[in-house]
Design a protein around this motif. Structure first.
Motif, PDB file in Angstrom:
ATOM      1  N   TYR A 166       0.774  -1.257  -0.001  1.00 33.26           N
ATOM      2  CA  TYR A 166      -0.021  -0.001   0.215  1.00 33.26           C
ATOM      3  C   TYR A 166       0.957   1.322   0.037  1.00 33.26           C
ATOM      4  N   THR A 167       2.020   1.231  -0.746  1.00 35.75           N
ATOM      5  CA  THR A 167       2.967   2.149  -0.648  1.00 35.75           C
ATOM      6  C   THR A 167       3.411   2.388  -2.048  1.00 35.75           C
ATOM      7  N   SER A 168       3.359   3.560  -2.532  1.00 39.56           N
ATOM      8  CA  SER A 168       3.604   3.928  -3.992  1.00 39.56           C
ATOM      9  C   SER A 168       5.233   3.647  -4.247  1.00 39.56           C
ATOM     10  N   GLU A 169       5.628   3.570  -5.397  1.00 38.22           N
ATOM     11  CA  GLU A 169       6.959   3.496  -5.804  1.00 38.22           C
ATOM     12  C   GLU A 169       7.896   4.662  -5.152  1.00 38.22           C
ATOM     13  N   GLN A 170       9.379   4.181  -4.691  1.00 35.73           N
ATOM     14  CA  GLN A 170       9.750   5.332  -4.250  1.00 35.73           C
ATOM     15  C   GLN A 170       9.579   5.762  -2.768  1.00 35.73           C
ATOM     16  N   GLY A 171       8.588   5.136  -2.129  1.00 34.43           N
ATOM     17  CA  GLY A 171       8.193   5.350  -0.874  1.00 34.43           C
ATOM     18  C   GLY A 171       9.236   4.964   0.302  1.00 34.43           C
ATOM     19  N   HIS A 172       8.802   5.077   1.548  1.00 37.00           N
ATOM     20  CA  HIS A 172       9.694   4.899   2.582  1.00 37.00           C
ATOM     21  C   HIS A 172       8.995   4.008   3.766  1.00 37.00           C
ATOM     22  N   ILE A 173       9.734   3.024   4.281  1.00 37.45           N
ATOM     23  CA  ILE A 173       9.322   2.323   5.170  1.00 37.45           C
ATOM     24  C   ILE A 173      10.254   2.233   6.589  1.00 37.45           C
ATOM     25  N   ARG A 174       9.742   2.549   7.625  1.00 39.86           N
ATOM     26  CA  ARG A 174      10.469   2.394   8.778  1.00 39.86           C
ATOM     27  C   ARG A 174      10.047   1.415   9.899  1.00 39.86           C
ATOM     28  N   ILE A 175      11.062   0.520  10.402  1.00 44.03           N
ATOM     29  CA  ILE A 175      10.585  -0.446  11.337  1.00 44.03           C
ATOM     30  C   ILE A 175      11.405   0.179  12.543  1.00 44.03           C
ATOM     31  N   GLY A 176      10.739   0.280  13.512  1.00 44.50           N
ATOM     32  CA  GLY A 176      11.344   0.753  14.938  1.00 44.50           C
ATOM     33  C   GLY A 176      11.079  -0.321  15.930  1.00 44.50           C
ATOM     34  N   ALA A 177      12.193  -0.304  16.932  1.00 45.87           N
ATOM     35  CA  ALA A 177      11.954  -1.164  18.081  1.00 45.87           C
ATOM     36  C   ALA A 177      12.539  -0.256  19.181  1.00 45.87           C
ATOM     37  N   ARG A 178      11.504  -0.167  20.298  1.00 45.22           N
ATOM     38  CA  ARG A 178      11.806   0.747  21.427  1.00 45.22           C
ATOM     39  C   ARG A 178      11.128   0.156  22.512  1.00 45.22           C
ATOM     40  N   LEU A 179      11.787   0.734  23.986  1.00 49.26           N
ATOM     41  CA  LEU A 179      11.138   0.141  25.190  1.00 49.26           C
ATOM     42  C   LEU A 179      10.329   1.337  25.797  1.00 49.26           C
ATOM     43  N   PRO A 180       9.087   1.391  25.559  1.00 46.79           N
ATOM     44  CA  PRO A 180       8.382   2.458  26.136  1.00 46.79           C
ATOM     45  C   PRO A 180       8.147   2.246  27.833  1.00 46.79           C
ATOM     46  N   ASP A 181       8.219   0.895  28.195  1.00 48.65           N
ATOM     47  CA  ASP A 181       8.358   0.489  29.506  1.00 48.65           C
ATOM     48  C   ASP A 181       9.315  -0.403  29.786  1.00 48.65           C
ATOM     49  N   PRO A 182      10.175  -0.467  30.895  1.00 48.77           N
ATOM     50  CA  PRO A 182      11.094  -1.589  31.250  1.00 48.77           C
ATOM     51  C   PRO A 182      10.692  -2.905  30.778  1.00 48.77           C
ATOM     52  N   ASP A 183       9.580  -3.011  30.774  1.00 48.66           N
ATOM     53  CA  ASP A 183       9.035  -4.680  30.770  1.00 48.66           C
ATOM     54  C   ASP A 183       8.188  -4.799  29.480  1.00 48.66           C
TER      55      ASP A 183
END
Ligand code: ADP
Length: 266
Positions: A166-183
């Motif tokens: 669902y993204t047109s040509e030349q698009g951008h994708i970001r995959i992020g991982a973080r800890l909003p809480d310690p657990d």
């Protein structure tokens, strides 16, 4: 309408048996309705490719087989439709396994950054073909997380393949991982694609719900990807949600208990 007991006076409580029964009937009917709708959807989704296959095979029988160019085209449509049915049945089987109470997780310690890099690798051909850039951003000092790797891979595959579809040509994708809480680990897959209209957002995780049926079908979708992702995340004790702005892009976020090993957390 759901009836509840809260706030009933003593005299009203005398009639609570009737009220409880009404609630049961309503829930039961809702369940029946959604079962009926599901079966109707499955039948329709299987019927569509079968009808297409039937008409192309008939055209071949009626003479198209003698025109090598046409015959080749018709056979390739038939193969595509067969592959669609296989995908659909595979997704349905998986959903039914996840639905059954016996669904168990087979967890292993996993390096989050490596896992996300491997997802991007699996899609490298499609990404390159469509000129879509992908970036991975992982919070520093993440410990390994204990998850059912195959199943979380499936969640990530579903989300990244949607982001590409669902993204047109030349698009951008970001995959992020973080800890909003310690657990809690939070993983988000964000694209700058076509987005989802507001009116569709509340139903987007429903089985077979699609904003644009034709587009989803053309891109090879089954309409089950998000439902499967939600079941898997919930089985892990996490949550999944979607933010989207029509015409701007979509971000699907899910959480997982971190580091996911109860004994270690003690
Ligand atoms: P499908 O196989 O149709 O992609 P999904 O369950 O994965 O089924 O998604 C349901 C619907 O949600 C899609 O048909 C599409 O309309 C919408 N959708 C999902 N992900 C995205 C996205 N990243 N951008 C825009 N629309 C999306």
């Amino acid at each position: 309408v759901k009836l509840s007991f809260t706030g009933l006076s003593n005299t009203e409580k005398g009639r609570s048996g009737t009220i409880a029964m009404l609630q049961d009937v309503t829930d039961q009917e809702k369940l029946e309705d959604s079962r009926r709708e599901f079966v109707a959807n499955v039948s329709h989704e299987l019927r569509t490719p079968l009808t297409t296959i039937k008409s192309y095979v008939e055209a071949l029988e009626d003479g198209a087989i003698n025109d090598p160019q046409l015959a080749g085209k018709f056979i390739s449509v038939t193969r595509n439709e067969t592959e669609r049915m296989i995908r659909l049945v595979t997704d349905l089987l998986q959903l039914s396994r996840l639905d059954s109470k016996q669904a168990t997780l087979s967890k292993e310690y996993t390096n989050v950054f490596e896992m996300l890099e491997e997802v991007a690798d699996r899609f490298s051909f499609q990404l390159e073909q469509r000129g879509i850039k992908i970036v991975i951003e992982v919070a520093p000092f993440l410990e390994e997380i204990k998850i059912d790797r195959d199943r979380i891979d499936q969640v990530l595959d579903n989300l990244v393949s949607n982001a590409i579809k669902y993204t047109s040509e030349q698009g951008h994708i970001r995959i992020g991982a973080r800890l909003p809480d310690p657990d809690m680990l939070e993983i988000a897959v964000q694209d700058n694609g076509i987005g989802i209209p507001k009116k569709d957002l509340s139903r987007i995780f429903e089985r077979f719900y699609r904003v644009d049926k034709a587009r989803s079908r053309n891109m090879g979708g089954t309409g089950l990807g998000l439902s499967i992702a939600r079941e898997i995340v919930r089985l892990h004790g996490g949550n999944v949600w979607l933010d989207s702005e029509f015409g701007q892009g979509t971000k699907v976020t899910f959480t997982l208990p971190y580091p996911g090993d109860e004994e270690a957390a003690l």
